[in-house]
Design a protein around this motif. Structure first.
Motif, mmCIF file in Angstrom:
data_model
loop_
_atom_site.group_PDB
_atom_site.id
_atom_site.type_symbol
_atom_site.label_atom_id
_atom_site.label_comp_id
_atom_site.label_asym_id
_atom_site.label_seq_id
_atom_site.Cartn_x
_atom_site.Cartn_y
_atom_site.Cartn_z
ATOM 1 N N ALA A 159 0.844 -1.210 0.000
ATOM 2 C CA ALA A 159 0.000 0.000 0.000
ATOM 3 C C ALA A 159 0.875 1.255 0.000
ATOM 4 C CB ALA A 159 -0.936 -0.011 1.208
ATOM 5 N N LEU A 164 -0.971 4.886 -1.145
ATOM 6 C CA LEU A 164 -2.283 4.976 -0.471
ATOM 7 C C LEU A 164 -2.126 5.833 0.791
ATOM 8 C CD1 LEU A 164 -5.216 3.614 -0.665
ATOM 9 C CD2 LEU A 164 -4.448 2.232 1.259
ATOM 10 N N PRO A 253 -11.020 3.734 1.549
ATOM 11 C CA PRO A 253 -10.503 4.515 0.424
ATOM 12 C C PRO A 253 -11.462 4.436 -0.766
ATOM 13 C CG PRO A 253 -8.898 2.877 1.182
ATOM 14 C CD PRO A 253 -10.173 2.579 1.874
ATOM 15 N N SER A 255 -10.572 4.064 -4.020
ATOM 16 C CA SER A 255 -10.145 3.045 -4.981
ATOM 17 C C SER A 255 -9.056 2.159 -4.387
ATOM 18 C CB SER A 255 -9.600 3.722 -6.245
ATOM 19 O OG SER A 255 -9.045 2.739 -7.103
ATOM 20 N N LEU A 256 -9.112 0.883 -4.744
ATOM 21 C CA LEU A 256 -8.096 -0.075 -4.277
ATOM 22 C C LEU A 256 -7.374 -0.708 -5.461
ATOM 23 C CD1 LEU A 256 -10.166 -1.710 -1.393
ATOM 24 C CD2 LEU A 256 -8.368 0.017 -1.216
ATOM 25 N N HIS A 258 -4.539 0.102 -8.270
ATOM 26 C CA HIS A 258 -3.457 1.025 -8.609
ATOM 27 C C HIS A 258 -2.593 0.352 -9.670
ATOM 28 C CE1 HIS A 258 -4.335 3.711 -5.176
ATOM 29 N NE2 HIS A 258 -4.788 2.571 -4.645
ATOM 30 N N LEU A 263 -5.404 -3.904 -3.614
ATOM 31 C CA LEU A 263 -5.211 -3.965 -2.156
ATOM 32 C C LEU A 263 -6.450 -4.562 -1.501
ATOM 33 C CD1 LEU A 263 -3.762 -0.360 -1.644
ATOM 34 C CD2 LEU A 263 -2.466 -2.506 -1.757
ATOM 35 N N ALA A 268 -5.838 -2.445 2.841
ATOM 36 C CA ALA A 268 -6.768 -1.548 2.148
ATOM 37 C C ALA A 268 -7.613 -0.756 3.148
ATOM 38 C CB ALA A 268 -7.674 -2.374 1.242
ATOM 39 N N GLN A 269 -7.336 -0.917 4.440
ATOM 40 C CA GLN A 269 -8.043 -0.197 5.522
ATOM 41 C C GLN A 269 -9.528 -0.544 5.574
ATOM 42 O OE1 GLN A 269 -7.128 3.918 4.670
ATOM 43 N NE2 GLN A 269 -4.954 3.475 4.466
ATOM 44 N N ASP A 307 -12.745 -2.661 -8.069
ATOM 45 C CA ASP A 307 -13.372 -1.520 -7.378
ATOM 46 C C ASP A 307 -14.895 -1.625 -7.417
ATOM 47 O OD1 ASP A 307 -11.305 -0.063 -6.271
ATOM 48 O OD2 ASP A 307 -11.015 1.221 -8.015
#
Ligand SMILES: Cc1cc2nc3c(=O)[nH]c(=O)nc-3n(C[C@H](O)[C@H](O)[C@H](O)COP(=O)(O)OP(=O)(O)OC[C@H]3O[C@@H](n4cnc5c(N)ncnc54)[C@H](O)[C@@H]3O)c2cc1C
Length: 366
Positions: A159, A164, A253, A255-256, A258, A263, A268-269, A307
Motif C-alpha cells: 500500500a 495509499l 478509500p 479506490s483499491l 493502482h 489492495l 486496504a483499511q 473496485d
C-alpha cells in the motif's frame, strides 16, 4: 527472474482468500508471508460473527457463502451474545451469534486451503518493495507477475508503494490471554478501561482473549499500563503473552486498484470502525481481489472491476460504520457522559448501533 500470474503479499485472512480465489480461477499464484509461523504471534481478539450475522451487515449473500468460510477445526467457542459494559459497570446484553477461533490455527488453515487450490505458498519470505508488477523479496530476488495483490496488513509495504494515504486513525492495540473459563458471550468495555477506545474479553476454549485499543495513549501511559489497569479493575488475572499491533480506522478509500496492484484487508483499511473487526472484510475483499485478478489473467477483463465489486459488497456499511464511530467519538471522552448515553440508548440502541441501524440519520435507518 521467476514469473507468476498473480503474487499475493501476506498470508493472513485477506491474502489466503485472495490466493485461493486466484488459484481456483486458474491463475498461477504465489502466496508469500514474512512470518516464520503463519498466524503467530496472535495479534487479534479472535472473534468472528456467523455468516448469518455478517449477512445482516453486508448485502452480498453469494460472496459470503463462497468467501467467508470459517474452518470448523479452528473454532474454540461458539458465542451467543455481546455485552457492552459502561464505565461504571452497567451491562447491556443483546444477541450476537459468532465464535472465537484460534488465529494461530485459522491463518494456517486458510493458507493451506489456498495451497490446496493450487497456489504456491512460501514463508518466511517478505516483500521489501514493489514497482510495476514486480515484487522484491527478502532473499534478494525479484518476482514478476501480471497482478500484485497487497494483503500485508495495516503497515502494508505494498500500500505504501502505491501511495495509499494513511487511514484517519491507526488504533494502538494490545492483546493477551488470561486464566478464566468465560461464558458463551463476548464483552466490550468502554470508558476508563480504554480511554476513547474499547477493551474486550472474549472466551476461548478454556481461557479469555483480553485486550484493548486506543486512538491515543493518555500522557505518560503505555499500552501495558492500560492493560494491567483494565485487568485489575475488572478482576482478571495477570496477562499472558501480550502482543501489540495496529488497526486502521476511518472511511474506506475510494479506490483499491493502482495499475497492476490490488489492495485488500487491513492493507486496504477495510475494518469495521464501530468494533475494529476486520477478519470478515479481509476475507471478502481478498476473495474479490483474487477472483478479479484471475479473470484479468485469463480473459483480459480490466482490474478496475475489483473496485466495482468491493464497492457493491462492502463500501456502504464500512463508510456508515466510520460515520457512526466519528459521531460517537466525542461521547467516549468523558465517562459520566458515556455512561449516561449508554443508559439512554440501552441494549436495543447499542445493538442497533453495532448493526449500523442507529442513528438513522447517518444512514440505513431500518
Ligand atoms: C489486537 C487486535 C484485535 C483484533 N480483534 C479482532 C477480532 O476479534 N475480530 C476481527 O474480525 N478482527 C479483529 N482485529 C482485526 C483483524 O485482526 C484484522 O482486520 C485482520 O487480521 C486483517 O486481515 P489481513 O489478512 O488483511 O491482515 P493480517 O491478518 O495483518 O495479515 C497480514 C499478513 O501479511 C504478512 N506481511 C506483512 N508484511 C509483509 C511483507 N512485507 N511481506 C510478506 N508478508 C507480510 C503478515 O505476516 C501477516 O501474516 C483485531 C486486530 C488487532 C490488532
Amino acid at each position: 527472474m521467476e514469473r507468476f500470474d498473480v503474487v499475493v503479499v501476506g498470508a493472513g485472512p485477506a491474502g489466503a482468500s485472495a490466493a485461493r480465489a486466484a488459484a481456483e480461477g486458474g491463475a498461477r499464484t504465489l502466496l508469500l508471508d514474512h512470518r516464520t509461523e503463519l498466524g503467530h504471534p496472535v495479534q487479534c481478539g479472535e472473534f468472528v460473527p456467523t455468516a448469518t450475522e455478517l449477512g445482516d451487515l453486508f448485502n452480498c449473500p453469494e460472496l459470503i457463502a463462497r468467501a467467508f468460510v470459517v474452518p470448523e477445526s479452528t473454532i474454540l467457542r461458539s458465542t451467543r451474545w455481546m455485552e457492552c459494559v459502561s464505565p461504571y459497570g452497567h451491562r447491556f446484553r443483546f444477541p450476537l451469534a459468532g465464535a472465537t477461533v484460534s488465529r494461530r490455527a485459522f491463518d494456517k488453515a486458510l493458507a493451506y486451503r489456498a495451497e490446496g487450490a493450487g497456489a504456491e505458498l512460501r514463508f518466511p519470505l517478505g516483500a521489501t518493495g514493489r514497482s510495476g508488477a514486480t515484487v522484491r523479496t527478502t532473499d534478494g530476488e525479484t518476482i514478476e507477475a501480471e497482478v500484485v495483490i497487497g494483503a500485508d496488513g495495516p503497515l502494508s509495504t505494498v500500500a505504501r508503494s502505491v501511495g495509499l494515504p494513511r487511514p484517519r486513525t491507526l488504533y494502538r492495540m494490545i492483546t493477551a490471554t488470561v486464566e478464566d473459563p468465560g461464558e458463551d458471550g463476548i464483552d466490550l468495555f468502554f470508558g476508563r478501561d480504554a480511554p476513547g477506545g474499547y477493551a474486550w474479553a472474549f472466551p476461548r476454549a478454556h481461557d479469555l482473549n483480553v485486550g484493548l485499543g486506543v486512538a491515543r495513549l493518555p500522557r505518560g501511559r503505555t499500552l501495558s499500563d492500560l492493560l494491567d489497569r483494565f485487568l485489575a479493575h475488572r478482576g482478571f488475572s495477570p496477562p499472558r503473552d501480550p502482543t501489540r499491533w495496529w488497526v486502521p480506522v476511518g472511511q474506506p478509500p475510494a479506490s483499491l486498484v493502482h495499475g497492476p496492484v490490488l489492495l485488500c484487508g487491513d492493507a486496504a483499511q477495510l475494518v469495521m470502525a464501530t468494533n475494529g473487526g476486520g477478519i470478515p472484510t479481509a476475507m471478502l475483499s481478498g476473495w474479490l481481489a483474487g477472483e478479479t485478478a484471475a479473470r484479468h489473467v485469463r480473459s483480459g477483463t480490466p482490474l478496475r472491476e475489483y473496485d466495482t465489486a468491493w464497492h457493491a459488497a462492502l463500501y456502504e456499511p464500512l463508510a456508515r460504520a466510520a460515520k457512526i464511530q466519528a459521531w460517537s467519538d466525542p461521547y467516549t471522552a468523558l465517562d459520566p457522559l458515556l455512561a449516561l448515553g449508554m443508559r439512554y440508548i440501552g441494549a436495543r440502541g447499542l445493538d442497533s448501533m453495532m448493526r449500523l441501524r442507529w442513528p438513522a440519520r447517518l444512514g440505513r435507518g431500518t
